[in-house]
Enzyme design. Structure first.
Site, PDB file in Angstrom:
ATOM      1  CD  GLU A  30      -3.174   0.037  -0.195  1.00  6.75           C
ATOM      2  OE1 GLU A  30      -3.174  -0.309  -1.185  1.00  6.75           O
ATOM      3  OE2 GLU A  30      -4.089  -1.461   0.161  1.00  6.75           O
ATOM      4  CG  HIS A  31       0.082   4.806   0.324  1.00  2.05           C
ATOM      5  ND1 HIS A  31      -0.480   6.101  -0.125  1.00  2.05           N
ATOM      6  CD2 HIS A  31      -1.432   4.580   1.132  1.00  2.05           C
ATOM      7  CE1 HIS A  31      -1.918   6.900   0.178  1.00  2.05           C
ATOM      8  NE2 HIS A  31      -2.727   5.553   0.991  1.00  2.05           N
ATOM      9  CG  ASP A  33       0.344   2.907  -6.670  1.00  3.50           C
ATOM     10  OD1 ASP A  33       0.584   3.459  -5.798  1.00  3.50           O
ATOM     11  OD2 ASP A  33      -0.246   2.950  -7.564  1.00  3.50           O
ATOM     12  N   GLY A 120     -12.776   3.021  -1.776  1.00  2.00           N
ATOM     13  CA  GLY A 120     -11.556   2.102  -1.755  1.00  2.00           C
ATOM     14  C   GLY A 120     -11.161   1.366  -2.610  1.00  2.00           C
ATOM     15  CB  SER A 123     -16.689   3.296  -7.821  1.00  2.00           C
ATOM     16  OG  SER A 123     -15.742   4.328  -7.058  1.00  2.00           O
ATOM     17  CB  SER A 124     -12.631   6.366  -9.981  1.00  2.00           C
ATOM     18  OG  SER A 124     -11.138   6.191  -9.201  1.00  2.00           O
ATOM     19  CD  GLU A 156      -8.038   8.518 -11.271  1.00  2.00           C
ATOM     20  OE1 GLU A 156      -8.684   7.958 -11.676  1.00  2.00           O
ATOM     21  OE2 GLU A 156      -8.495   9.149  -9.614  1.00  2.00           O
ATOM     22  CG  ASP A 168      -6.158   2.146  -7.277  1.00  2.29           C
ATOM     23  OD1 ASP A 168      -5.412   1.395  -6.494  1.00  2.29           O
ATOM     24  OD2 ASP A 168      -6.589   2.521  -7.390  1.00  2.29           O
TER      25      ASP A 168
HETATM   26  C1  GLA Z   1      -5.058   4.748  -4.101  1.00  3.81           C
HETATM   27  C2  GLA Z   1      -4.525   4.721  -5.563  1.00  3.81           C
HETATM   28  C3  GLA Z   1      -3.260   3.991  -5.886  1.00  3.81           C
HETATM   29  C4  GLA Z   1      -2.486   3.174  -4.752  1.00  3.81           C
HETATM   30  C5  GLA Z   1      -3.167   3.323  -3.613  1.00  3.81           C
HETATM   31  C6  GLA Z   1      -2.562   3.288  -2.052  1.00  3.81           C
HETATM   32  O1  GLA Z   1      -5.948   3.448  -4.850  1.00  3.81           O
HETATM   33  O2  GLA Z   1      -5.476   5.002  -6.389  1.00  3.81           O
HETATM   34  O3  GLA Z   1      -2.653   4.330  -6.985  1.00  3.81           O
HETATM   35  O4  GLA Z   1      -1.513   4.248  -4.881  1.00  3.81           O
HETATM   36  O5  GLA Z   1      -4.151   4.697  -3.711  1.00  3.81           O
HETATM   37  O6  GLA Z   1      -1.515   2.241  -2.105  1.00  3.81           O
END
Ligand code: GLA
Length: 385
Positions: A30-31, A33, A120, A123-124, A156, A168
Site C-alpha cells: 500500500e502506498h 505504487d 476504496g 470505482s473510479s 486521473e 488500480d
Molecule cells: C489509491 C491510488 C493507488 C495507490 C493506492 C495506495 O488507490 O489510486 O494508485 O497509490 O491508493 O496504495
C-alpha cells in the site's frame, strides 16, 4: 429491468455491446505504487459494466443506472469538461485517448457500477478502464490491457487532479480469476500469483465514512515521499525510486531526513519487504504468516504513513482480535474505505457480527461487509441483449 432495457429507455435505441471492468482489493503493497514498488491487488466481481452503441454524432453521451446524472462530451473538444461533477473521468479518458491519436467515434454509454463509491475499491479506475476499452473498441482501435491502464491513470492524473499511481487501473484491466496480480510498478511487469486461501476467505469491511479530503491528503503523501527520495539521492545518487532502498540504507542515511519524512520512507521500504514476504507466504501456503504481514502493514500505515484514521483503525483492531481472523489491514488510499481481512470460512458470520458490533459501539454507525470474490479484469461480455 435489464441493462439493455434501461439503455433503450435513456438513449432511445439499442445498445450494441456490453463490456465490464473490475473494482479491486489490494492485498498488500500500500502506498508504494508511486514509489516504484511491487503491489499485490486482485480484481473483484464488483464491477463497472457499460452498455454501448455508436450514435453517429461527434458526441459521447454518458448516463448511469444508479444516479440521474447525464453528460454530453464533444469529442472534438475533450479538454473542456474538467468541471463536470459526474462524467469527468469519462471525459478525461477521451481526452487522453484523443491526444494519444486513437480514433474516437460518437457513442452512447450507460454505466452500471456495483463497486461502491468511496469504498476504496476503485470505482473510479473501473469507470476509466471500462470507458477506455469501450472507446477503443467503438473506434476500431487495437489496444492492449497495459495501455488501457496507462491511459486511464493519465486521465486521473492530468484531468481529475489525483496524482495516483498505476495499481488500480492496472488491476481493473489485468486482473485474473483466482489470482492476485504481482505488479512491479517501476517496469509494469506483472505476474499472476495463484490465490489459494484454503479454508479462508477475504472479507472486505467498508467503514462507510463520508468521503472527504482523500485526494488532497493523498497528494500530500506523494509530495512527502518525493521529498524523501530527493534527500536520500544526495547520499545515494544512483537510486531511481524509493522502493530500491534497502532497510539498512535507510537507517544509514536517516540523518538527512526529518523525523516525519523518515517515517514516511520507513513505511515504503518496509512495505516493499512485506510484499516480497507475502508472495513467498502465499506460494508456500503459509497463511498464518501472510496474516501477520497484513497486520504489520496496517500498523505501518497507521503509525508511519498516517493514512488510516479512527474508523479504519477500529475495524482493523476488531478484526485482528477475532479468533477466526488471521490478519487484517486497510486497503487502498486509506482515510476511509475498506479493510481486507483473512478469515476462516467457518467463522465468517461470527467475525462480521463481532466486528460490526464493536465498530458501531466505537464509531456510532454501521460498517458493511462483503466476502470478496476474485474475478477477471476487463471482460468483453458480447452483444447486448
Ligand atoms: C489509491 C491510488 C493507488 C495507490 C493506492 C495506495 O488507490 O489510486 O494508485 O497509490 O491508493 O496504495
Amino acid at each position: 429491468m435489464t441493462l439493455q432495457e434501461q439503455f433503450r429507455e435513456i438513449f432511445g435505441a439499442d445498445a450494441e455491446e456490453i463490456y465490464s471492468a473490475a473494482g479491486r482489493v489490494n492485498l498488500i503493497g500500500e502506498h508504494v505504487d508511486y514509489c516504484g514498488g511491487q503491489v499485490l491487488p486482485a480484481a473483484l466481481t464488483l464491477k463497472c459494466r457499460v452498455a454501448v452503441r455508436r450514435n453517429g454524432t461527434d458526441f459521447m453521451r454518458v448516463a448511469a443506472t444508479d444516479i440521474p446524472a447525464r453528460a454530453e462530451i464533444d469529442l472534438r473538444a475533450t479538454e473542456n469538461y474538467k468541471d463536470l461533477k459526474w462524467g469527468n473521468y469519462q471525459a478525461g479518458v477521451a481526452d487522453e485517448m484523443r491526444k494519444a491519436g486513437y480514433k474516437l467515434v460518437g457513442c452512447d454509454i450507460l454505466y452500471d457500477c456495483t463497486v461502491p463509491f468511496g469504498s476504496g475499491l476503485s470505482s473510479s479506475a473501473a469507470i476509466e478502464v471500462a470507458t477506455a476499452y469501450a472507446l477503443a473498441k467503438l473506434g476500431g482501435n487495437q489496444i492492449d490491457k497495459k495501455e488501457l491502464a496507462v491511459l486511464s491513470q493519465k486521465a486521473e492524473n492530468n484531468y481529475c487532479g489525483v496524482n495516483c499511481g498505476i495499481m488500480d487501473q492496472f488491476a481493473a484491466a489485468n486482473g485474473k480469476e483466482k489470482h492476485a496480480v504481482l505488479l512491479d510498478c517501476a517496469t509494469l511487469e506483472a505476474e499472476y500469483i495463484p490465490l489459494d486461501l484454503k479454508d479462508c476467505v477475504l472479507v472486505l469491511s467498508n467503514c462507510n465514512k463520508p468521503h472527504n479530503l482523500v485526494e488532497s491528503k493523498y497528494n500530500e503523501r506523494r509530495g512527502e515521499v518525493d521529498k524523501a527520495l530527493a534527500l536520500l539521492r544526495k547520499r545515494i545518487p544512483d537510486i531511481d525510486c524509493l522502493a530500491e532502498i534497502k532497510p539498512y540504507q535507510l537507517e544509514e542515511n536517516r540523518s538527512v531526513l526529518t523525523p516525519l519524512i523518515y517515517r514516511r520512507a520507513r513505511h515504503v521500504v518496509g512495505e516493499c519487504d512485506r510484499v516480497r514476504n507475502s508472495v513467498e507466504a502465499l506460494r508456500s501456503g503459509d497463511l498464518e504468516l501472510f496474516g501477520r504481514l497484513l497486520n504489520e502493514s496496517h500498523r505501518s500505515l497507521k503509525e508511519d504513513y498516517e493514512v488510516t484514521g479512527k474508523e479504519l483503525d477500529a475495524l482493523a483492531e476488531a478484526a485482528q482480535s477475532s479468533p477466526e481472523c488471521l490478519g487484517s489491514r486497510m486497503t487502498g488510499a486509506g482515510f476511509g474505505g475498506c479493510t481486507v481481512s483473512l478469515v476462516r470460512k467457518s467463522g465468517v458470520e461470527r467475525f462480521m457480527e463481532k466486528v460490526g458490533k464493536e465498530y458501531r459501539a466505537k464509531i456510532g454507525y454501521d460498517a458493511t461487509f462483503y466476502v470478496a470474490e476474485v474475478a477477471d479484469g476487463i471482460i468483453d461480455e458480447g452483444a447486448a441483449r
